[in-house]
Motif scaffolding. Structure first.
Motif, PDB file in Angstrom:
ATOM      1  N   SER A 140       6.522  -4.474   9.491  1.00 53.73           N
ATOM      2  CA  SER A 140       6.108  -5.477  10.476  1.00 53.73           C
ATOM      3  C   SER A 140       4.625  -5.344  10.816  1.00 53.73           C
ATOM      4  CB  SER A 140       6.944  -5.311  11.744  1.00 53.73           C
ATOM      5  OG  SER A 140       6.821  -3.975  12.216  1.00 53.73           O
ATOM      6  N   ASP A 141       4.036  -4.184  10.526  1.00 55.98           N
ATOM      7  CA  ASP A 141       2.628  -3.959  10.890  1.00 55.98           C
ATOM      8  C   ASP A 141       1.703  -4.070   9.686  1.00 55.98           C
ATOM      9  OD1 ASP A 141       3.680  -1.727   9.651  1.00 55.98           O
ATOM     10  OD2 ASP A 141       2.547  -0.294  10.857  1.00 55.98           O
ATOM     11  N   TRP A 142       2.120  -4.850   8.672  1.00 57.74           N
ATOM     12  CA  TRP A 142       1.318  -4.952   7.445  1.00 57.74           C
ATOM     13  C   TRP A 142      -0.124  -5.364   7.729  1.00 57.74           C
ATOM     14  CZ3 TRP A 142       1.877  -3.108   2.744  1.00 57.74           C
ATOM     15  CH2 TRP A 142       1.024  -3.562   1.744  1.00 57.74           C
ATOM     16  N   ALA A 143      -0.299  -6.355   8.614  1.00 51.95           N
ATOM     17  CA  ALA A 143      -1.659  -6.841   8.887  1.00 51.95           C
ATOM     18  C   ALA A 143      -2.521  -5.725   9.479  1.00 51.95           C
ATOM     19  CB  ALA A 143      -1.607  -8.031   9.838  1.00 51.95           C
ATOM     20  N   ALA A 144      -1.916  -4.892  10.341  1.00 48.25           N
ATOM     21  CA  ALA A 144      -2.675  -3.803  10.958  1.00 48.25           C
ATOM     22  C   ALA A 144      -3.003  -2.715   9.927  1.00 48.25           C
ATOM     23  CB  ALA A 144      -1.888  -3.213  12.126  1.00 48.25           C
ATOM     24  N   LEU A 145      -2.066  -2.459   9.006  1.00 51.82           N
ATOM     25  CA  LEU A 145      -2.326  -1.477   7.948  1.00 51.82           C
ATOM     26  C   LEU A 145      -3.459  -1.962   7.038  1.00 51.82           C
ATOM     27  CD1 LEU A 145       1.340  -0.534   7.001  1.00 51.82           C
ATOM     28  CD2 LEU A 145      -0.400   1.092   7.776  1.00 51.82           C
ATOM     29  N   ARG A 146      -3.415  -3.261   6.731  1.00 49.14           N
ATOM     30  CA  ARG A 146      -4.439  -3.847   5.871  1.00 49.14           C
ATOM     31  C   ARG A 146      -5.815  -3.747   6.539  1.00 49.14           C
ATOM     32  NH1 ARG A 146      -5.714  -9.858   5.014  1.00 49.14           N
ATOM     33  NH2 ARG A 146      -6.250 -10.077   2.812  1.00 49.14           N
ATOM     34  N   GLU A 147      -5.837  -4.043   7.829  1.00 48.96           N
ATOM     35  CA  GLU A 147      -7.104  -3.984   8.561  1.00 48.96           C
ATOM     36  C   GLU A 147      -7.619  -2.536   8.640  1.00 48.96           C
ATOM     37  OE1 GLU A 147      -9.154  -6.102   9.399  1.00 48.96           O
ATOM     38  OE2 GLU A 147     -10.422  -5.148  10.920  1.00 48.96           O
ATOM     39  N   ALA A 148      -6.708  -1.595   8.882  1.00 48.95           N
ATOM     40  CA  ALA A 148      -7.136  -0.186   8.938  1.00 48.95           C
ATOM     41  C   ALA A 148      -7.662   0.257   7.574  1.00 48.95           C
ATOM     42  CB  ALA A 148      -5.964   0.697   9.378  1.00 48.95           C
ATOM     43  N   GLY A 149      -6.984  -0.173   6.498  1.00 45.71           N
ATOM     44  CA  GLY A 149      -7.449   0.184   5.150  1.00 45.71           C
ATOM     45  C   GLY A 149      -8.840  -0.356   4.888  1.00 45.71           C
ATOM     46  N   ARG A 150      -9.069  -1.593   5.289  1.00 44.88           N
ATOM     47  CA  ARG A 150     -10.379  -2.208   5.118  1.00 44.88           C
ATOM     48  C   ARG A 150     -11.445  -1.422   5.889  1.00 44.88           C
ATOM     49  NH1 ARG A 150     -13.912  -5.716   7.528  1.00 44.88           N
ATOM     50  NH2 ARG A 150     -12.750  -5.872   9.473  1.00 44.88           N
ATOM     51  N   ARG A 151     -11.121  -1.089   7.141  1.00 45.61           N
ATOM     52  CA  ARG A 151     -12.105  -0.392   7.985  1.00 45.61           C
ATOM     53  C   ARG A 151     -12.404   1.012   7.461  1.00 45.61           C
ATOM     54  NH1 ARG A 151     -13.362  -2.004  13.497  1.00 45.61           N
ATOM     55  NH2 ARG A 151     -12.165  -3.869  13.950  1.00 45.61           N
ATOM     56  N   ARG A 198      -6.755   2.151  14.730  1.00 40.83           N
ATOM     57  CA  ARG A 198      -5.495   2.223  13.984  1.00 40.83           C
ATOM     58  C   ARG A 198      -4.404   1.582  14.834  1.00 40.83           C
ATOM     59  NH1 ARG A 198      -6.182   6.336   9.831  1.00 40.83           N
ATOM     60  NH2 ARG A 198      -8.267   7.176  10.103  1.00 40.83           N
ATOM     61  N   GLU A 199      -4.209   0.298  14.604  1.00 37.59           N
ATOM     62  CA  GLU A 199      -3.233  -0.414  15.423  1.00 37.59           C
ATOM     63  C   GLU A 199      -1.876  -0.521  14.760  1.00 37.59           C
ATOM     64  OE1 GLU A 199      -5.508  -3.874  16.384  1.00 37.59           O
ATOM     65  OE2 GLU A 199      -6.820  -2.663  17.665  1.00 37.59           O
ATOM     66  N   TYR A 200      -1.728   0.141  13.608  1.00 40.97           N
ATOM     67  CA  TYR A 200      -0.434   0.109  12.926  1.00 40.97           C
ATOM     68  C   TYR A 200       0.531   1.073  13.620  1.00 40.97           C
ATOM     69  CZ  TYR A 200      -2.791   4.058  10.637  1.00 40.97           C
ATOM     70  OH  TYR A 200      -3.501   5.202  10.385  1.00 40.97           O
ATOM     71  N   LEU A 201       1.797   0.973  13.226  1.00 38.98           N
ATOM     72  CA  LEU A 201       2.845   1.725  13.902  1.00 38.98           C
ATOM     73  C   LEU A 201       2.951   3.149  13.367  1.00 38.98           C
ATOM     74  CD1 LEU A 201       5.542  -1.109  13.711  1.00 38.98           C
ATOM     75  CD2 LEU A 201       4.115  -0.513  15.694  1.00 38.98           C
ATOM     76  N   ARG A 202       3.391   4.066  14.213  1.00 38.64           N
ATOM     77  CA  ARG A 202       3.656   5.431  13.727  1.00 38.64           C
ATOM     78  C   ARG A 202       4.983   5.480  12.983  1.00 38.64           C
ATOM     79  NH1 ARG A 202      -0.534   7.606  12.759  1.00 38.64           N
ATOM     80  NH2 ARG A 202       0.415   9.664  12.659  1.00 38.64           N
ATOM     81  N   ASP A 230      -6.108   9.579   6.686  1.00 38.51           N
ATOM     82  CA  ASP A 230      -6.308   8.254   6.097  1.00 38.51           C
ATOM     83  C   ASP A 230      -5.263   7.936   5.030  1.00 38.51           C
ATOM     84  OD1 ASP A 230      -8.557   7.863   7.680  1.00 38.51           O
ATOM     85  OD2 ASP A 230      -9.853   8.853   6.231  1.00 38.51           O
ATOM     86  N   LEU A 231      -4.694   8.980   4.432  1.00 35.06           N
ATOM     87  CA  LEU A 231      -3.690   8.748   3.393  1.00 35.06           C
ATOM     88  C   LEU A 231      -2.478   8.011   3.954  1.00 35.06           C
ATOM     89  CD1 LEU A 231      -3.839  12.213   1.583  1.00 35.06           C
ATOM     90  CD2 LEU A 231      -4.900  10.075   0.853  1.00 35.06           C
ATOM     91  N   GLU A 232      -2.244   8.150   5.269  1.00 35.83           N
ATOM     92  CA  GLU A 232      -1.057   7.506   5.856  1.00 35.83           C
ATOM     93  C   GLU A 232      -1.138   5.982   5.745  1.00 35.83           C
ATOM     94  OE1 GLU A 232      -1.281   9.064   9.824  1.00 35.83           O
ATOM     95  OE2 GLU A 232      -2.310   7.310  10.623  1.00 35.83           O
ATOM     96  N   VAL A 233      -2.326   5.452   5.642  1.00 33.83           N
ATOM     97  CA  VAL A 233      -2.480   4.003   5.460  1.00 33.83           C
ATOM     98  C   VAL A 233      -2.228   3.632   3.991  1.00 33.83           C
ATOM     99  CG1 VAL A 233      -4.086   2.068   5.566  1.00 33.83           C
ATOM    100  CG2 VAL A 233      -4.116   3.836   7.358  1.00 33.83           C
ATOM    101  N   PHE A 234      -2.947   4.294   3.099  1.00 37.00           N
ATOM    102  CA  PHE A 234      -2.913   3.869   1.696  1.00 37.00           C
ATOM    103  C   PHE A 234      -1.604   4.234   1.000  1.00 37.00           C
ATOM    104  CE2 PHE A 234      -7.441   4.466   2.770  1.00 37.00           C
ATOM    105  CZ  PHE A 234      -7.804   3.133   2.699  1.00 37.00           C
TER     106      PHE A 234
END
Lengths: 492, 213
Positions: free
Chosen positions: A47-58, B31-35, A258-262
């Motif tokens: 559900s948080d794909w957009a936030a993961l994508r944004e964090a990856g970009r940043r 980091r606004e994604y979920l834990r 950072d690996l938690e995003v990718f």
């Protein structure tokens, strides 16, 4: 990049041949459509794909804007953990370093994990010239190597081959490289995988030198990460005594966290899995476990030139997932070979002309290998605005201008073959800056509209073969506005 | 000038237009994604792990401490392995009833020797429910990386619920970057033929996960 790609025809000509190959088109359509639907499901689970994508970009943008600092930190961490770091300005230097390291082990063969960086620099050919045989161990790379073929997809280099073709290649070619394929090999994917397992196992078990790339390098800890499916990566990373990893400088990320995003976005974007079967992480060397010597070769080869381009540098965020290839209508029809590079598809169309420059015919044509539909940007897990970079590179091809090549500032000359386009744009600029001339021209066009041809004459004909020319209105807009005050008086 | 200096110099010149950003890294990247995804009880998290493991064709079993030795014995017997690889720190009672000859994880053994062993039994460092992943980090009950790679049959024991986390971010928090780690999600597979997943290439083709608790 590699000699294999020198002298490639421009994209339109190569694509012209590819779209007339019904087997190729069938293979590509089947594969890309299979993966598209699966990717959408895998991404939809988060559900948080957009936030993961944004964090990856940043994360990637932040790293790139402090790249010098993070590379120095990475070097320090890897060295402290028992590894040795080498720096290679270009492909030749990287190949020389790797060949020397292999020679110093006294070995004449190496096993390789699939890696885009070593493909980009043509490492296998360079090693062969030094008398060193490199065995590709990824199933698709094996198919390409045995078939003396070129890769056509970032993740699945043999995507242009169907199971029947793969069986034929295994049957006829495996024997020359080692254990032959079974006589009665079928085209069932499981049997093909089994044949590859048997063929490669003896090579893994005796290998003394492994060569890999890496998906990520963590500056803070010196950890390298390889994401894979088959286990050939684990074999190459843990069984040999010496491990050499060739990695582009843009693969560094600042922290372990950072690996938690990718590790969430990469598998879902590439193979449409929640997680790929195997991920290996290692930090330098470990006593009694895995290779005793670890060498990291940091590769520039055009990356710093790309970094110098304000618009184009975002291409360095790429994590090589290949989602953009799988959704691209142009890739689906033209196939990967037409792009004339190890990086095909939309990302290749912006990466190759930046890494290699736009001097060659193929590189100057790549920014046009797109309909600018934007599907690539939609699926990109690090939000690379590929259409924006394509348009930017088109401008550079047509107009030339300042750029950086091999670390030097240069002024590119406009490409040949765009003279008519440039002349038209110059004429437009002239007219738009002279209201009187524009008005006179528009009125003339309106009054002569009955005489306008339906197709363009001369070199413009090819364009108007498949498109209607825009109809000229009976009255220019500005005249209508003057006459009616924007519709307030008179006409409604 | 060395290549190192040349590359770092090129990077600095390439970034000449970029305004310096000296914020701490934690502030520079929000980091606004979920834990973790969704709220689950401990039991539901373990259940999700079992589901996702099975979805990627790992064979999932459950046992308590008393049942474990017999279960391992049965799995090894069904497999027909004559030898089983054993990490140095594997709790001895796990294999107390097992029939196959124990081969200990030693640095001196060649890869060819390991290739003749049919099965391996290991513990794990952490398991991730959302992705159906087990992570090995070379601790004494898991051994060298190669022992869970070369044999074709891997039995991995996960202590539930202690070793189970919901998500990838939670797993990374538990791992030590200095240790080499292997993340395993189902048996070895490939998507290289027509982009469709097929199980069974170079890693263990049979992965059995025992949820111990």
């Amino acid at each position: 990049m590699t000699g294999t790609y020198l002298g490639m025809p421009a994209f339109p000509r190569a694509a012209h041949d590819a779209v007339r190959n019904p087997v190729l088109r069938g293979n590509l359509r089947h594969a890309t459509h299979t993966i598209r639907a699966k990717r959408a499901r895998a991404v939809g689970e988060l559900s948080d794909w957009a936030a993961l994508r944004e964090a990856g970009r940043r994360i990637k943008d932040h790293t790139l804007r402090h790249l010098d600092r993070y590379l120095e930190q990475l070097e320090e961490s890897v060295t402290a953990a028992g590894g040795t770091v080498h720096w290679a300005v270009d492909a030749d230097e990287a190949n020389r370093i790797v060949a020397r390291l292999v020679r110093e082990t006294g070995e004449s063969e190496v096993v390789k994990v699939k890696s885009m960086a070593t493909q980009e620099i043509g490492l296998n050919e360079a090693l062969a010239a030094e008398g060193i045989r490199a065995y590709e161990t990824d199933l698709a790379e094996l198919i390409v190597q045995l078939g003396e073929d070129r890769p056509s997809h970032i993740l699945v280099p043999a995507i242009h081959r169907n199971r029947g073709e793969i069986r034929d290649i295994f049957r006829s070619e495996m024997g020359a490289w080692g254990r032959p394929a079974p006589e009665d090999l079928t085209d069932r994917p499981a049997d093909l995988a089994e044949a590859a397992r048997l063929h490669l196992r003896e090579k893994f078990l005796r290998a003394k030198v492994g060569i890999s790339g890496a998906n990520f390098m963590v500056a803070e800890t010196g950890t390298l990460v390889v994401v894979e499916s088959e286990g050939n990566g684990r074999m190459c990373l843990t069984l040999p005594e010496t491990l050499i990893s060739v990695v582009g400088i843009e693969k560094v990320v600042p922290t372990w966290r950072d690996l938690e995003v990718f590790l969430q976005t990469l598998p879902r974007s590439s193979t449409a899995e929640r997680m790929n079967p195997y991920t290996s992480m290692w930090t330098g060397t470990t006593d009694g476990d895995g290779p005793r010597a670890f060498h990291l070769v940091l590769l520039d080869n055009g990356r710093t030139d790309t970094l110098a381009d304000r618009v184009g540098r975002q291409a360095l965020r790429c994590i090589r997932c290949s989602a953009c290839l799988n959704v691209c209508p142009v890739y689906e029809r033209a196939g990967g070979h037409a792009y004339g590079s190890v990086y095909p598809g939309p990302i290749g169309a912006i990466l190759s002309p930046q890494l290699r420059g736009t001097a060659s015919e193929i590189d100057a044509s790549l920014p046009y290998a797109s309909s600018l539909c934007g599907a690539c940007y939609e699926v990109c897990p690090v939000a690379i605005d590929i259409p924006e970079v394509l348009v930017h590179l088109r401008e550079r091809v047509v107009q030339g201008g300042p750029a950086v090549r091999q670390g030097n500032k240069v002024v590119l000359r406009p490409a040949r073959g765009h003279a008519a386009e440039r002349a038209a744009m110059r004429a437009a600029r002239w007219a738009f800056s002279r209201p009187g001339a524009l008005r006179a021209g528009q009125r003339l066009a309106s009054r002569t509209r009955r005489l306008h041809p339906r197709t363009l004459p001369g070199p413009g004909r090819a364009w108007s073969d498949t498109r209607d020319l825009p109809a000229v209105p009976a009255e220019p807009f500005r005249d209508w506005w003057q006459r009616t005050r924007g519709g307030k008086d008179g006409v409604r | 000038m060395s290549s190192r200096e040349r590359i770092l110099g090129r990077v600095r010149r390439a970034l000449a237009d970029v305004t310096p950003d000296d914020r701490p890294y934690a502030e520079a990247v929000p980091r606004e994604y979920l834990r973790e995804h969704g709220e689950r009880s401990v039991a539901q998290t373990v259940e999700l792990l079992a589901e996702n493991l099975a979805d990627y064709r790992a064979v999932v079993h459950r046992a308590d401490a008393a049942e474990l030795p017999l279960l391992i014995t049965r799995l090894l017997a069904e497999r027909g392995s004559r030898e089983v690889l054993v990490p140095a720190g594997l709790p001895p009672q796990w294999l107390a009833a097992a029939g196959p000859v124990r081969v200990h994880d030693r640095a001196a053994d060649t890869a060819q020797r390991l290739d003749r062993v049919g099965s391996v039994v290991t513990g794990c460092a952490v398991a991730i429910a959302e992705t159906g992943t087990i992570v090995l980090d070379g601790s004494p009950d898991q051994g060298r990386r190669r022992i869970s790679l070369v044999p074709d049959h891997h039995i991995c024991v996960v202590r539930v619920p202690d070793q189970v986390v919901s998500s990838v971010p939670q797993a990374l928090e538990r791992l030590d970057p200095a240790r080499p780690s292997t993340w395993i999600s189902g048996p070895s597979a490939t998507s290289d033929i027509e982009l469709d997943r097929v199980e069974g290439v170079h890693g263990p083709r049979t992965l059995e996960v025992i949820l111990l608790g």
